[in-house]
Design a protein around this motif. Sequence first.
Motif, PDB file in Angstrom:
ATOM      1  N   GLU A   1       0.703  -1.364  -0.020  1.00 30.23           N
ATOM      2  CA  GLU A   1      -0.077   0.112  -0.007  1.00 30.23           C
ATOM      3  C   GLU A   1       0.837   1.582   0.050  1.00 30.23           C
ATOM      4  O   GLU A   1       0.181   2.643  -0.084  1.00 30.23           O
ATOM      5  CB  GLU A   1      -0.801  -0.101   1.245  1.00 30.23           C
ATOM      6  N   THR A   2       2.134   1.161   0.005  1.00 29.30           N
ATOM      7  CA  THR A   2       3.133   2.122   0.186  1.00 29.30           C
ATOM      8  C   THR A   2       4.472   1.973  -0.774  1.00 29.30           C
ATOM      9  O   THR A   2       4.519   0.937  -1.043  1.00 29.30           O
ATOM     10  CB  THR A   2       3.773   2.630   1.459  1.00 29.30           C
ATOM     11  N   SER A   3       4.932   3.090  -1.135  1.00 34.70           N
ATOM     12  CA  SER A   3       5.966   3.020  -1.897  1.00 34.70           C
ATOM     13  C   SER A   3       7.102   3.877  -1.770  1.00 34.70           C
ATOM     14  O   SER A   3       6.566   5.268  -1.793  1.00 34.70           O
ATOM     15  CB  SER A   3       5.479   2.812  -3.634  1.00 34.70           C
ATOM     16  N   LEU A   4       8.429   3.779  -2.123  1.00 33.23           N
ATOM     17  CA  LEU A   4       9.203   4.905  -1.969  1.00 33.23           C
ATOM     18  C   LEU A   4       9.346   5.539  -3.369  1.00 33.23           C
ATOM     19  O   LEU A   4       9.989   6.350  -3.569  1.00 33.23           O
ATOM     20  CB  LEU A   4      10.790   4.430  -1.693  1.00 33.23           C
ATOM     21  N   GLN A   5       8.799   4.760  -4.565  1.00 38.75           N
ATOM     22  CA  GLN A   5       9.005   5.518  -5.753  1.00 38.75           C
ATOM     23  C   GLN A   5      10.158   5.618  -6.237  1.00 38.75           C
ATOM     24  O   GLN A   5      10.749   6.624  -7.002  1.00 38.75           O
ATOM     25  CB  GLN A   5       8.198   6.826  -5.797  1.00 38.75           C
ATOM     26  N   CYS A   6      11.287   4.663  -5.772  1.00 38.76           N
ATOM     27  CA  CYS A   6      12.744   4.692  -5.873  1.00 38.76           C
ATOM     28  C   CYS A   6      13.028   4.108  -7.493  1.00 38.76           C
ATOM     29  O   CYS A   6      14.130   4.658  -7.951  1.00 38.76           O
ATOM     30  CB  CYS A   6      13.497   4.105  -5.070  1.00 38.76           C
ATOM     31  N   GLY A   7      12.178   3.389  -8.037  1.00 37.02           N
ATOM     32  CA  GLY A   7      12.661   2.923  -9.334  1.00 37.02           C
ATOM     33  C   GLY A   7      13.445   1.938  -9.462  1.00 37.02           C
ATOM     34  O   GLY A   7      13.870   1.470 -10.435  1.00 37.02           O
ATOM     35  N   HIS A   8      13.921   1.299  -8.144  1.00 37.73           N
ATOM     36  CA  HIS A   8      15.005  -0.011  -8.156  1.00 37.73           C
ATOM     37  C   HIS A   8      14.147  -0.992  -8.894  1.00 37.73           C
ATOM     38  O   HIS A   8      14.808  -1.881 -10.036  1.00 37.73           O
ATOM     39  CB  HIS A   8      14.778  -0.454  -6.908  1.00 37.73           C
ATOM     40  N   CYS A   9      12.776  -1.414  -8.729  1.00 39.79           N
ATOM     41  CA  CYS A   9      12.156  -2.488  -9.568  1.00 39.79           C
ATOM     42  C   CYS A   9      12.507  -2.237 -10.989  1.00 39.79           C
ATOM     43  O   CYS A   9      12.595  -3.198 -12.013  1.00 39.79           O
ATOM     44  CB  CYS A   9      10.762  -2.413  -9.256  1.00 39.79           C
ATOM     45  N   GLU A  10      12.123  -1.114 -11.513  1.00 35.06           N
ATOM     46  CA  GLU A  10      12.092  -0.697 -13.158  1.00 35.06           C
ATOM     47  C   GLU A  10      13.566  -0.894 -13.547  1.00 35.06           C
ATOM     48  O   GLU A  10      13.737  -1.421 -14.809  1.00 35.06           O
ATOM     49  CB  GLU A  10      11.526   0.699 -13.322  1.00 35.06           C
ATOM     50  N   ALA A  11      14.507  -0.434 -12.716  1.00 38.20           N
ATOM     51  CA  ALA A  11      15.811  -0.460 -13.155  1.00 38.20           C
ATOM     52  C   ALA A  11      16.478  -1.739 -13.334  1.00 38.20           C
ATOM     53  O   ALA A  11      17.267  -1.889 -14.037  1.00 38.20           O
ATOM     54  CB  ALA A  11      16.680   0.540 -12.345  1.00 38.20           C
ATOM     55  N   ILE A  12      15.788  -2.857 -12.517  1.00 42.72           N
ATOM     56  CA  ILE A  12      16.505  -4.331 -12.590  1.00 42.72           C
ATOM     57  C   ILE A  12      15.709  -5.135 -13.298  1.00 42.72           C
ATOM     58  O   ILE A  12      16.290  -6.115 -13.573  1.00 42.72           O
ATOM     59  CB  ILE A  12      16.558  -4.882 -11.030  1.00 42.72           C
ATOM     60  N   CYS A  13      14.415  -4.780 -13.856  1.00 41.73           N
ATOM     61  CA  CYS A  13      13.639  -5.687 -14.639  1.00 41.73           C
ATOM     62  C   CYS A  13      14.292  -6.054 -15.842  1.00 41.73           C
ATOM     63  O   CYS A  13      14.775  -5.138 -16.717  1.00 41.73           O
ATOM     64  CB  CYS A  13      12.245  -5.403 -14.818  1.00 41.73           C
ATOM     65  N   PRO A  14      14.789  -7.209 -16.340  1.00 40.31           N
ATOM     66  CA  PRO A  14      15.472  -7.657 -17.461  1.00 40.31           C
ATOM     67  C   PRO A  14      14.654  -7.549 -18.959  1.00 40.31           C
ATOM     68  O   PRO A  14      15.202  -7.552 -19.892  1.00 40.31           O
ATOM     69  CB  PRO A  14      15.926  -9.140 -17.132  1.00 40.31           C
ATOM     70  N   VAL A  15      13.429  -7.452 -18.756  1.00 36.73           N
ATOM     71  CA  VAL A  15      12.351  -7.344 -19.893  1.00 36.73           C
ATOM     72  C   VAL A  15      11.466  -6.243 -19.852  1.00 36.73           C
ATOM     73  O   VAL A  15      10.719  -6.004 -20.784  1.00 36.73           O
ATOM     74  CB  VAL A  15      11.758  -8.695 -19.779  1.00 36.73           C
ATOM     75  N   GLY A  16      11.664  -5.033 -18.872  1.00 34.13           N
ATOM     76  CA  GLY A  16      11.046  -4.062 -19.244  1.00 34.13           C
ATOM     77  C   GLY A  16       9.573  -4.056 -18.792  1.00 34.13           C
ATOM     78  O   GLY A  16       8.860  -3.153 -19.336  1.00 34.13           O
ATOM     79  N   ALA A  17       9.093  -4.886 -17.893  1.00 32.79           N
ATOM     80  CA  ALA A  17       7.715  -5.298 -17.646  1.00 32.79           C
ATOM     81  C   ALA A  17       7.497  -4.304 -16.396  1.00 32.79           C
ATOM     82  O   ALA A  17       6.256  -4.076 -16.337  1.00 32.79           O
ATOM     83  CB  ALA A  17       7.514  -6.605 -17.247  1.00 32.79           C
ATOM     84  N   VAL A  18       8.239  -3.383 -15.725  1.00 37.83           N
ATOM     85  CA  VAL A  18       7.972  -2.768 -14.708  1.00 37.83           C
ATOM     86  C   VAL A  18       8.186  -1.157 -14.979  1.00 37.83           C
ATOM     87  O   VAL A  18       8.877  -0.700 -15.736  1.00 37.83           O
ATOM     88  CB  VAL A  18       8.800  -3.067 -13.407  1.00 37.83           C
ATOM     89  N   ARG A  19       7.076  -0.436 -14.542  1.00 37.34           N
ATOM     90  CA  ARG A  19       6.894   0.819 -14.884  1.00 37.34           C
ATOM     91  C   ARG A  19       6.640   1.686 -13.438  1.00 37.34           C
ATOM     92  O   ARG A  19       5.530   1.409 -12.914  1.00 37.34           O
ATOM     93  CB  ARG A  19       6.146   1.394 -15.920  1.00 37.34           C
ATOM     94  N   VAL A  20       7.253   2.703 -12.984  1.00 29.58           N
ATOM     95  CA  VAL A  20       6.897   3.602 -11.854  1.00 29.58           C
ATOM     96  C   VAL A  20       6.360   4.973 -12.372  1.00 29.58           C
ATOM     97  O   VAL A  20       7.156   5.763 -12.987  1.00 29.58           O
ATOM     98  CB  VAL A  20       8.053   3.664 -10.922  1.00 29.58           C
ATOM     99  N   GLY A  21       4.864   4.985 -12.320  1.00 31.26           N
ATOM    100  CA  GLY A  21       4.480   6.260 -13.057  1.00 31.26           C
ATOM    101  C   GLY A  21       4.869   7.788 -12.153  1.00 31.26           C
ATOM    102  O   GLY A  21       4.808   8.628 -13.002  1.00 31.26           O
TER     103      GLY A  21
END
Length: 325
Positions: free
Chosen positions: A62-82
């Motif tokens: 329910e909360t997020s740091l909006q840091c973008g770690h998830c987006e940066a590490i995804c090998p297939v570009g499946a994650v996006r931080v709006g």
Amino acid sequence: MIRTARSANPMTATIARKQSDLPGAVTTVIDQDACIGCGMCVRVCPSKTLTMVDGKAAVTGETSLQCGHCEAICPVGAVRVGALDRELESFAAFQAERQWLKPGTGGPEEAKRLVRLMASRRSCRNYTDEPVSRETLDDLIKIAVTAPSGTNSQRWTFTVLPTRDAVFKLGDRLAQFFAKLNAMAEKPWMRAGLKLVGQGELDEYYHSYYHAVEGALEEWNEQGVDRLFHGAPAAILVGVSPGASCPQEDCLLATQNMILGAHALGLGTCLIGYAVAAMKEDPGIARDLGLPKGEVVHAVVAVGHPDEKYRTVSGRRTPLVRMVE
């Protein structure tokens, strides 16, 4: 009133909007069709926003740091931080590469170039009359916000004075503050009285800064000599909105990035500590700049094209170093 770039410049307006984002809001989206279920985004998520569900990553927190770690590490570009602003990745002076630079990729040569850049930067107190373009000032802010921040709060604010006239107006306002401060400091009875009640700051100011400030005020009033901003044609005030966990540290880290970026772009900079001290004591200065209540400035940076040329790196004094095992 001094007009700030925030109200007139699209880049800084974008940053202002970003500051109003709800802290902790979850803006992460995962393309379930593209996700391969490697779990790397879950592993690096500091706020546990993501978990594995039925073999794939899913947004469950329910909360997020909006840091973008998830987006940066995804090998297939499946994650996006709006919440992340893609405009900050576009620079006027150069084309930035989005490719991740793995630590140690450049080896000793890369480290050598970095150290050379840092060691070559010096505070600049002589500027040409050439103005700094709005595009370059925008680039400096984009460079600044690549810095880390406590709990990834990113509550930075940047108040840009893009012209010599704007810098002069702030300088004149600061001169008024220091003239009043000096008028108090030169009264022995006031310094002694405050010192008796445990408030020795005015007495310390008198012995450490009064005479230098008095000389600078005389030159400012009688000759128009600017010993505060050193004649810089632009300045950037780095502040922070309420809600940051480490406000001062955040601002200084962003400022360090900014002044190194300025040096790489051929610009000179100088930190103006007197301006920060004055704004801390006189909230009216921030109001005159249009800053909202609660916003605090922790760094003021003069920016311009240097009218000086150094020949070598002079080194630093030996620091005190402790090794605790």
